[in-house]
Motif scaffolding. Structure first.
Motif, PDB file in Angstrom:
ATOM      1  N   LYS A  13       0.838  -1.205   0.000  1.00 31.85           N
ATOM      2  CA  LYS A  13       0.000   0.000   0.000  1.00 31.85           C
ATOM      3  C   LYS A  13       0.869   1.249   0.000  1.00 31.85           C
ATOM      4  N   GLU A  14       1.943   1.212   0.797  1.00 30.56           N
ATOM      5  CA  GLU A  14       2.857   2.356   0.824  1.00 30.56           C
ATOM      6  C   GLU A  14       3.489   2.582  -0.552  1.00 30.56           C
ATOM      7  N   MET A  15       3.875   1.510  -1.232  1.00 34.73           N
ATOM      8  CA  MET A  15       4.424   1.630  -2.577  1.00 34.73           C
ATOM      9  C   MET A  15       3.397   2.226  -3.537  1.00 34.73           C
ATOM     10  N   GLN A  16       2.173   1.770  -3.438  1.00 30.09           N
ATOM     11  CA  GLN A  16       1.122   2.241  -4.337  1.00 30.09           C
ATOM     12  C   GLN A  16       0.865   3.732  -4.145  1.00 30.09           C
ATOM     13  N   MET A  17       0.920   4.203  -2.892  1.00 31.99           N
ATOM     14  CA  MET A  17       0.727   5.632  -2.636  1.00 31.99           C
ATOM     15  C   MET A  17       1.795   6.454  -3.363  1.00 31.99           C
ATOM     16  N   ALA A  18       3.039   5.989  -3.335  1.00 30.20           N
ATOM     17  CA  ALA A  18       4.117   6.732  -3.992  1.00 30.20           C
ATOM     18  C   ALA A  18       3.957   6.718  -5.503  1.00 30.20           C
ATOM     19  N   ALA A  19       3.428   5.618  -6.033  1.00 29.72           N
ATOM     20  CA  ALA A  19       3.301   5.464  -7.482  1.00 29.72           C
ATOM     21  C   ALA A  19       2.388   6.508  -8.104  1.00 29.72           C
ATOM     22  N   ASP A  20       1.516   7.114  -7.311  1.00 31.47           N
ATOM     23  CA  ASP A  20       0.577   8.116  -7.825  1.00 31.47           C
ATOM     24  C   ASP A  20       1.104   9.532  -7.692  1.00 31.47           C
ATOM     25  N   GLN A  21       2.318   9.717  -7.159  1.00 28.10           N
ATOM     26  CA  GLN A  21       2.825  11.061  -6.902  1.00 28.10           C
ATOM     27  C   GLN A  21       3.899  11.430  -7.927  1.00 28.10           C
ATOM     28  N   PRO A  22       3.823  12.643  -8.505  1.00 29.66           N
ATOM     29  CA  PRO A  22       4.677  13.027  -9.644  1.00 29.66           C
ATOM     30  C   PRO A  22       6.176  12.858  -9.416  1.00 29.66           C
ATOM     31  N   ARG A  23       6.675  13.227  -8.224  1.00 30.84           N
ATOM     32  CA  ARG A  23       8.125  13.177  -8.012  1.00 30.84           C
ATOM     33  C   ARG A  23       8.643  11.755  -8.199  1.00 30.84           C
ATOM     34  N   PHE A  24       7.879  10.774  -7.763  1.00 28.41           N
ATOM     35  CA  PHE A  24       8.266   9.370  -7.879  1.00 28.41           C
ATOM     36  C   PHE A  24       7.872   8.813  -9.244  1.00 28.41           C
ATOM     37  N   ARG A  25       6.648   9.064  -9.638  1.00 29.04           N
ATOM     38  CA  ARG A  25       6.070   8.458 -10.848  1.00 29.04           C
ATOM     39  C   ARG A  25       6.785   8.884 -12.124  1.00 29.04           C
ATOM     40  N   ASP A  26       7.192  10.142 -12.205  1.00 31.81           N
ATOM     41  CA  ASP A  26       7.692  10.689 -13.463  1.00 31.81           C
ATOM     42  C   ASP A  26       9.215  10.677 -13.577  1.00 31.81           C
TER      43      ASP A  26
END
Length: 559
Positions: free
Chosen positions: A80-93
């Motif tokens: 769940k913690e990983m999934q939260m980061a996956a939706d945030q621009p700094r991490f995702r992009d």
């Protein structure tokens, strides 16, 4: 080599930061994660698995015993913690170039939970094409059911805490497998031809005489390892190992002076053979081994932390996530980053990162520091003093650590950082951690710890001096400076890298264990000259005595 300092004075070098309040920490982190990634900047991630089947006696960072129900729930929260980061621009992009899964003992995860975690990494992390994914663990878990999962789900580097091949020495530490099993399972892992195989060895263990240590090195050379970390044993005050020694249950560990001779013997042994030194404590003998994560961690690259007890840094802040499962899980359930502490990094972090990453490679270019701030010319006196004492050599461009300097790498690095801080800000601190309990008291007169001087290792007269050459896991280490508690820090984590007793992949700079939220990294900080040079003795190289403060500076100008 043996007398430059009285003892190792820190697990990892670095500066402390300013802790944020809980609400402010969540706000700051969310703002950072909504920003776009820095173009062209490499990034890394650290994932922590806080479970161990057994507790190693030298480990100061044991968290949780293996329990299947607890493990299942934990992996749910981790995903769940990983999934939260996956939706945030700094991490995702951006791109993630290296991932280190440390602990604890990550290989203790069931095959199914390992598959779930590794599949989530592939789904949620924006992996670079040439990513390095390290799984840390122990020999006992190298069974086909698990190895099949790891190799088919993206793991391309295995870091294994062997510590010693000697069966008696291993079992005193709480390790389960004998020498033949260790060698056999390394061969089985290597047969997959899917990953770089890294072995950790520790020197200075109880009953690990010089002869036993040289046998460890010979077996390392004969093993299937592609790379290796050689760590100095840290005996923490009030640790299980120290208690066992005091009660006579195990033999005394090697003193710091004895460890220095073991380090020198190892450096000479490896330099005569086909090994390439990549960093302070790390060696490679195969092109497959790059040690990217360790290099990036020491240099302070952005590191995204995931999991109970993980450390990392981002955008001028460093963090340690909760090390206890209930608060970690509760915060993740609420959709929050589970901070134990989020700290604003020192304004001098850029200087610290440069010094740490350079000396991790065994060199320092003072001209680069002077370009960053001309006042740092004042460091030349200190570096030249170390040259006269045999800790460094100078070729007109670079100051290069000798073998003696390599053994004292952490002390030297911390002293340089504290001097930079003193020159640029006037703030004087002297870090001294209780990590050399083996130096208290004596050994029986017939204790065999430093028997013989193989591979051309000459006896060292009391004076030290001379002009040897070398370097010390780690985690450790760039910003976070804590380690990962996996059966030991691999740490991060001895002489550099991830020393015995420090979490290996754990970044450095992040409070770990003994540095809870809000506790500055330099508890003894105020007062005293950062170089730790005794008052009135500018040439005395015992620079790290606990009371090594200086009221009147030996430096020519600002110091």
């Amino acid at each position: 080599l043996t007398h430059a300092f009285t003892s190792k004075r820190a697990v990892h070098a670095g500066l402390s930061g300013r802790p944020l309040e809980k609400d402010e920490a969540q706000r700051v982190w969310n703002e950072l994660m909504q920003q776009p990634p820095v173009p062209g900047q490499m990034q890394t991630a650290y994932i922590h698995i806080p479970f161990c089947q057994t507790k190693c006696t030298y480990c100061g960072f044991y968290q949780h015993a293996t329990n299947q129900d607890a493990e299942d729930k934990y992996v749910d929260m981790l995903l769940k913690e990983m999934q939260m980061a996956a939706d945030q621009p700094r991490f995702r992009d951006g791109l993630i170039h290296t991932i280190f899964i440390g602990g604890g003992t990550p290989t203790s995860l069931s095959a199914n939970n390992a598959k779930r975690m590794l599949s989530a990494i592939q789904e949620y992390f924006p992996l670079a094409n040439d990513y390095e994914l390290t799984l840390e663990g122990r020999i006992h878990d190298l069974v086909p059911e698990k190895m099949d999962v790891w190799m088919s789900h993206g793991v391309n580097r295995m870091s294994l805490g062997v510590q010693s091949f000697h069966t008696h020495v291993r079992r005193q530490l709480g390790r389960l497998d004998d020498q033949d099993t260790v060698l056999s399972r390394l061969e089985q892992l290597k047969a997959y031809q899917q990953c770089s195989v890294i072995v950790d060895l520790i020197y200075g263990l109880p009953d690990q005489t010089m002869d036993v240590w040289m046998e460890d090195l010979k077996l390392l050379e004969q093993s299937a390892a592609d790379g290796m970390d050689l760590y100095q044993l840290n005996v923490f005050e009030n640790s299980d190992l120290q208690s066992l020694i005091e009660r006579g249950k195990v033999s005394p560990a090697a003193t710091t002076k004895e460890q220095a001779l073991m380090y020198e013997a190892a450096v000479k042994y490896l330099m005569k053979r086909d090994f390439t030194r990549l960093s302070a404590a790390h060696w490679s003998r195969a092109p497959r081994e790059r040690s990217m994560y360790n290099t990036m961690a020491k240099a302070g690259y952005p590191m995204y932390p995931f999991g109970c007890g993980a450390g990392g840094n981002l955008g001028g802040y460093m963090t340690m996530l909760h090390r206890v499962l209930p608060p970690y899980e509760a915060l993740v359930e609420e959709g929050k980053k589970p901070f134990m502490v989020l700290m604003k990094q020192s304004e001098l972090q850029e200087f610290s990162n440069y010094v740490i990453s350079s000396l991790e490679r065994g060199v320092l270019n003072l001209d680069t520091l002077i370009e960053m701030d001309a006042k740092l010319e004042d460091l030349r006196w200190l570096l030249d003093t170390w040259v006269t004492r045999g800790l460094m050599e100078y070729n007109g461009v670079l100051y290069r650590l000798t073998t003696a300097g390599g053994f004292w790498n952490v002390n030297i690095t911390q002293t340089v950082i504290e001097c930079v801080q003193y020159i640029l800000t006037g703030e004087s601190t002297l870090l001294h951690e209780n990590i050399a309990a083996q130096n208290h008291g004596g050994k029986p007169k017939d204790h065999p710890h430093v028997g013989g001087h193989p591979e051309g290792v000459a006896k060292h007269p009391q004076g030290a001096g001379g002009h040897p050459a070398g370097v010390p896991k780690g985690h450790p280490e760039g910003v976070p400076m804590g380690g990962h508690p996996a059966g030991v820090a691999k740490h991060p984590h001895g002489a550099g890298g991830h020393p015995a007793g420090i979490p290996k992949g754990h970044p450095e700079g992040v409070p770990m264990g003994g540095h809870p939220a809000g506790v500055p990294k330099h508890p003894h900080g105020a007062g005293g000259h950062p170089a730790g040079i005794p008052k009135g003795h500018p040439t005395d190289m015992e620079t790290t005595r606990a009371h090594g403060t200086v009221g009147h500076s030996p430096f020519k100008k600002n110091i």
